[in-house]
Design a protein around this motif. Structure first.
Motif, PDB file in Angstrom:
ATOM      1  N   HIS A  56       0.879  -1.054  -0.063  1.00 24.00           N
ATOM      2  CA  HIS A  56       0.177   0.086  -0.055  1.00 24.00           C
ATOM      3  C   HIS A  56       1.106   1.161   0.123  1.00 24.00           C
ATOM      4  N   SER A  57       1.402   1.346   1.270  1.00 30.22           N
ATOM      5  CA  SER A  57       2.621   2.472   1.017  1.00 30.22           C
ATOM      6  C   SER A  57       3.626   2.348   2.249  1.00 30.22           C
ATOM      7  N   SER A  58       4.846   2.894   2.615  1.00 31.04           N
ATOM      8  CA  SER A  58       5.391   2.776   3.423  1.00 31.04           C
ATOM      9  C   SER A  58       6.280   4.520   4.030  1.00 31.04           C
ATOM     10  N   PRO A  59       7.413   4.974   4.580  1.00 32.81           N
ATOM     11  CA  PRO A  59       7.116   6.112   5.376  1.00 32.81           C
ATOM     12  C   PRO A  59       8.462   5.927   4.073  1.00 32.81           C
ATOM     13  N   SER A  60       9.447   5.266   3.001  1.00 27.48           N
ATOM     14  CA  SER A  60       9.692   5.672   1.931  1.00 27.48           C
ATOM     15  C   SER A  60       9.470   6.346   1.048  1.00 27.48           C
ATOM     16  N   THR A  61       8.277   5.135   0.371  1.00 27.10           N
ATOM     17  CA  THR A  61       7.655   4.860  -0.832  1.00 27.10           C
ATOM     18  C   THR A  61       7.401   6.681  -0.639  1.00 27.10           C
ATOM     19  N   ASN A  62       6.332   6.895   0.674  1.00 29.49           N
ATOM     20  CA  ASN A  62       5.623   8.149   0.404  1.00 29.49           C
ATOM     21  C   ASN A  62       6.896   9.593   0.617  1.00 29.49           C
ATOM     22  N   GLN A  63       7.847   9.166   0.858  1.00 35.23           N
ATOM     23  CA  GLN A  63       9.212  10.867   0.438  1.00 35.23           C
ATOM     24  C   GLN A  63       9.535  10.408  -1.275  1.00 35.23           C
ATOM     25  N   LEU A  64       9.428   9.940  -1.115  1.00 32.81           N
ATOM     26  CA  LEU A  64       9.557   9.691  -2.536  1.00 32.81           C
ATOM     27  C   LEU A  64       7.961  10.232  -3.504  1.00 32.81           C
ATOM     28  N   CYS A  65       7.450  10.251  -3.020  1.00 29.59           N
ATOM     29  CA  CYS A  65       5.809  10.717  -3.845  1.00 29.59           C
ATOM     30  C   CYS A  65       5.881  12.047  -3.277  1.00 29.59           C
ATOM     31  N   GLU A  66       5.856  12.627  -2.293  1.00 30.97           N
ATOM     32  CA  GLU A  66       6.437  13.819  -1.647  1.00 30.97           C
ATOM     33  C   GLU A  66       7.105  14.753  -2.843  1.00 30.97           C
ATOM     34  N   ALA A  67       7.869  14.588  -3.006  1.00 32.35           N
ATOM     35  CA  ALA A  67       8.896  15.215  -4.114  1.00 32.35           C
ATOM     36  C   ALA A  67       8.182  14.816  -5.089  1.00 32.35           C
ATOM     37  N   LEU A  68       8.167  13.846  -5.881  1.00 35.03           N
ATOM     38  CA  LEU A  68       7.343  14.148  -7.462  1.00 35.03           C
ATOM     39  C   LEU A  68       6.289  14.929  -7.228  1.00 35.03           C
ATOM     40  N   SER A  69       5.324  14.678  -5.799  1.00 36.01           N
ATOM     41  CA  SER A  69       3.944  15.736  -6.660  1.00 36.01           C
ATOM     42  C   SER A  69       4.927  16.939  -6.389  1.00 36.01           C
ATOM     43  N   ALA A  70       5.744  17.388  -5.666  1.00 40.67           N
ATOM     44  CA  ALA A  70       5.691  18.510  -5.725  1.00 40.67           C
ATOM     45  C   ALA A  70       6.184  18.809  -6.999  1.00 40.67           C
ATOM     46  N   MET A  71       7.393  18.108  -7.774  1.00 44.67           N
ATOM     47  CA  MET A  71       8.160  18.397  -8.689  1.00 44.67           C
ATOM     48  C   MET A  71       7.149  18.764  -9.761  1.00 44.67           C
ATOM     49  N   GLU A  72       5.967  17.866  -9.956  1.00 41.36           N
ATOM     50  CA  GLU A  72       5.179  18.223 -11.396  1.00 41.36           C
ATOM     51  C   GLU A  72       3.791  19.261 -10.746  1.00 41.36           C
ATOM     52  N   ASN A  73       3.972  19.596  -9.297  1.00 43.64           N
ATOM     53  CA  ASN A  73       2.841  21.025  -8.579  1.00 43.64           C
ATOM     54  C   ASN A  73       1.206  19.887  -8.808  1.00 43.64           C
ATOM     55  N   THR A  74       1.435  18.383  -8.180  1.00 41.26           N
ATOM     56  CA  THR A  74       0.620  17.732  -8.195  1.00 41.26           C
ATOM     57  C   THR A  74       0.265  17.878  -6.647  1.00 41.26           C
ATOM     58  N   GLU A  75      -0.994  17.247  -6.437  1.00 38.63           N
ATOM     59  CA  GLU A  75      -1.357  17.430  -4.952  1.00 38.63           C
ATOM     60  C   GLU A  75      -0.900  15.813  -4.331  1.00 38.63           C
ATOM     61  N   ALA A  76      -0.651  15.018  -4.968  1.00 35.50           N
ATOM     62  CA  ALA A  76      -0.160  13.513  -4.478  1.00 35.50           C
ATOM     63  C   ALA A  76       0.109  12.833  -5.728  1.00 35.50           C
ATOM     64  N   ALA A  77       0.723  11.843  -5.304  1.00 33.33           N
ATOM     65  CA  ALA A  77       1.758  11.027  -5.848  1.00 33.33           C
ATOM     66  C   ALA A  77       1.674   9.975  -5.716  1.00 33.33           C
ATOM     67  N   GLN A  78       1.847   8.434  -6.615  1.00 30.04           N
ATOM     68  CA  GLN A  78       2.196   7.475  -6.620  1.00 30.04           C
ATOM     69  C   GLN A  78       2.881   6.308  -7.525  1.00 30.04           C
ATOM     70  N   VAL A  79       4.598   5.670  -6.366  1.00 28.38           N
ATOM     71  CA  VAL A  79       4.964   5.185  -7.471  1.00 28.38           C
ATOM     72  C   VAL A  79       5.162   3.618  -7.816  1.00 28.38           C
ATOM     73  N   PHE A  80       5.532   2.993  -9.055  1.00 28.17           N
ATOM     74  CA  PHE A  80       5.208   1.576  -8.707  1.00 28.17           C
ATOM     75  C   PHE A  80       6.566   1.415  -8.814  1.00 28.17           C
ATOM     76  N   ALA A  81       6.269  -0.143  -9.729  1.00 27.71           N
ATOM     77  CA  ALA A  81       7.425  -1.294  -9.735  1.00 27.71           C
ATOM     78  C   ALA A  81       7.727  -0.961 -11.050  1.00 27.71           C
ATOM     79  N   SER A  82       7.272  -0.488 -11.713  1.00 27.38           N
ATOM     80  CA  SER A  82       7.492  -0.204 -13.590  1.00 27.38           C
ATOM     81  C   SER A  82       6.706   0.968 -14.367  1.00 27.38           C
TER      82      SER A  82
END
Length: 398
Positions: A56-82
């Motif tokens: 579902h998520s982890s602290p590490s995936t959430n940190q990457l998601c927050e950085a990516l959503s900041a880069m893209e100027n979106t509210e949120a992000a989700q990361v995937f295995a590919s």
């Protein structure tokens, strides 16, 4: 102030609880709850800020998601295995049986194959159109159309999508506008032009070291939460979430993305200009000869140039293969698929990353057998690289 994606990356920073300058990696598959009710609420979708299970998520995936959503100027992000995990999850979340998709005909071969060959089994049909022909996009819309899909700059022909106009078409017809920005991170911010969802293969420029496969989806909080929903979320149920270790690795590499994209673009423009002066058939959005140069110029964040991809048509697959082999022998890069590595990578797209597209369709879209896609690396002395590449080309073409 205009959104600055590089500043956004820089402003997201985490430290370890013990003062380490890199955040600790969450090495857990499951997480505890202080109260039993919190666990029940999380499974019911009523509590969204808890860590449940690393699928579902982890602290590490959430940190990457927050950085990516900041880069893209979106509210949120989700990361995937590919990257394909990200793309397929978005499509399956948005489209159900009897729905219809409009997609650019020049997209990554895996995306094309998924829509062309896999989705019909689920009664989801796709119309592939010339995304630069806006009238053909409009003509393809049906009552059951749900999704408009394109790449900001297409693979491998480097066609540029008119994001503003495509968004208007999508909005007028109540379509979700999804943009794959894998070729142009930082170069283009699709949400500046109205993209509803932005997808990435993190494997490429964002990670940049060709040691990790990953993907990302950036969008509204509601949409990202729908992907992670324990009852009907495609990210959760298909089991495609990126693991914590790889998330932490990508986050570290994301920090250098602005510097790398500047250099990739600088080197690609230099080679493109030189090859064009040599009389080669070059396609690069930064060249004035590119049919969408003005459009591309109006969409880019100037400091990051026109990205690091160019193509050269060497006339035949025999010429293309000989030239690539010679360049590899002289240590000028690698005959390999993918892109965004510190070394230059080159491949004949028609017989590699676009091989899922039939020869007839390749011919129709202008993808010739001798076309070679270059992902230009971070060479310090690009003038030296050019001279050595020119020597390889001249040996074969003269």
């Amino acid at each position: 102030m205009k959104h600055n994606p590089a500043n956004a990356i820089q402003d997201v920073h985490y430290t370890d609880a013990h003062g380490g300058i890199n955040p600790a990696i969450s090495d857990s598959s499951t997480y505890t709850f202080k109260k039993a009710q919190d666990m029940a609420d999380t499974f019911a979708g009523e509590k969204l800020d808890a860590f449940l299970y690393s699928r579902h998520s982890s602290p590490s995936t959430n940190q990457l998601c927050e950085a990516l959503s900041a880069m893209e100027n979106t509210e949120a992000a989700q990361v995937f295995a590919s990257g394909m995990g990200a793309i397929t999850s978005v499509i399956l979340q948005l489209c159900k049986a009897d729905d219809h998709i409009i997609s650019s005909r020049t997209i990554y071969g895996g995306s094309y194959a998924f829509m062309k060959n896999f989705l019909p089994d689920f009664h989801i049909k796709t119309s592939f159109v010339d995304i630069t022909d806006l009238e053909s996009v409009k003509a393809a819309i049906k009552p059951e159309t749900k999704l408009l899909y394109c790449e900001a700059v297409s693979n491998p022909l480097l066609e540029t999508a008119d994001l503003n106009t495509l968004k208007k078409i999508a909005a007028e017809n109540n379509l979700t506008f999804v943009v794959d920005n894998t070729f142009t991170p930082l170069v283009i911010t699709p949400t500046d032009f109205g993209a509803d969802v932005v997808v990435y293969s993190l494997t490429k420029f964002i990670n940049g070291s060709s040691d990790t496969v990953g993907g990302a989806v950036c969008g509204t909080l509601d949409f990202v939460n729908s992907l992670k929903d324990v009852n009907n979320g495609s990210a959760m149920l298909l089991g495609q979430t990126l693991d914590s270790l790889r998330s932490a690795s990508v986050l570290k590499n994301l920090r250098t993305l602005p510097i790398r994209m500047e250099k990739h673009s600088e080197n690609a423009l230099y080679l493109a200009e030189k090859f064009e002066k040599d009389g080669l058939k070059v396609v690069y959005p930064g060249l004035e000869s590119h049919p969408s140069h003005d459009l591309m110029s109006s969409q880019i964040n100037e400091e990051f140039g026109y990205s690091g991809l160019l193509t050269v048509d060497f006339g035949s697959i025999e010429n293309a293969n000989l030239i690539m082999e010679k360049m590899q022998d002289k240590n000028l890069g690698s005959l390999a698929v993918s892109l965004g590595f510190y070394r230059t990578l080159f491949s004949a797209s028609g017989s590699s990353t676009s091989s899922e597209i039939s020869p007839e369709e390749q011919s129709e879209m202008g993808l010739t057998e001798g076309l070679v896609r270059f992902s230009v690396g971070l060479d310090f002395d690009i003038k030296r690289t050019y001279q050595m590449m020119k020597s390889c080309i001249d040996e074969v073409m003269s």
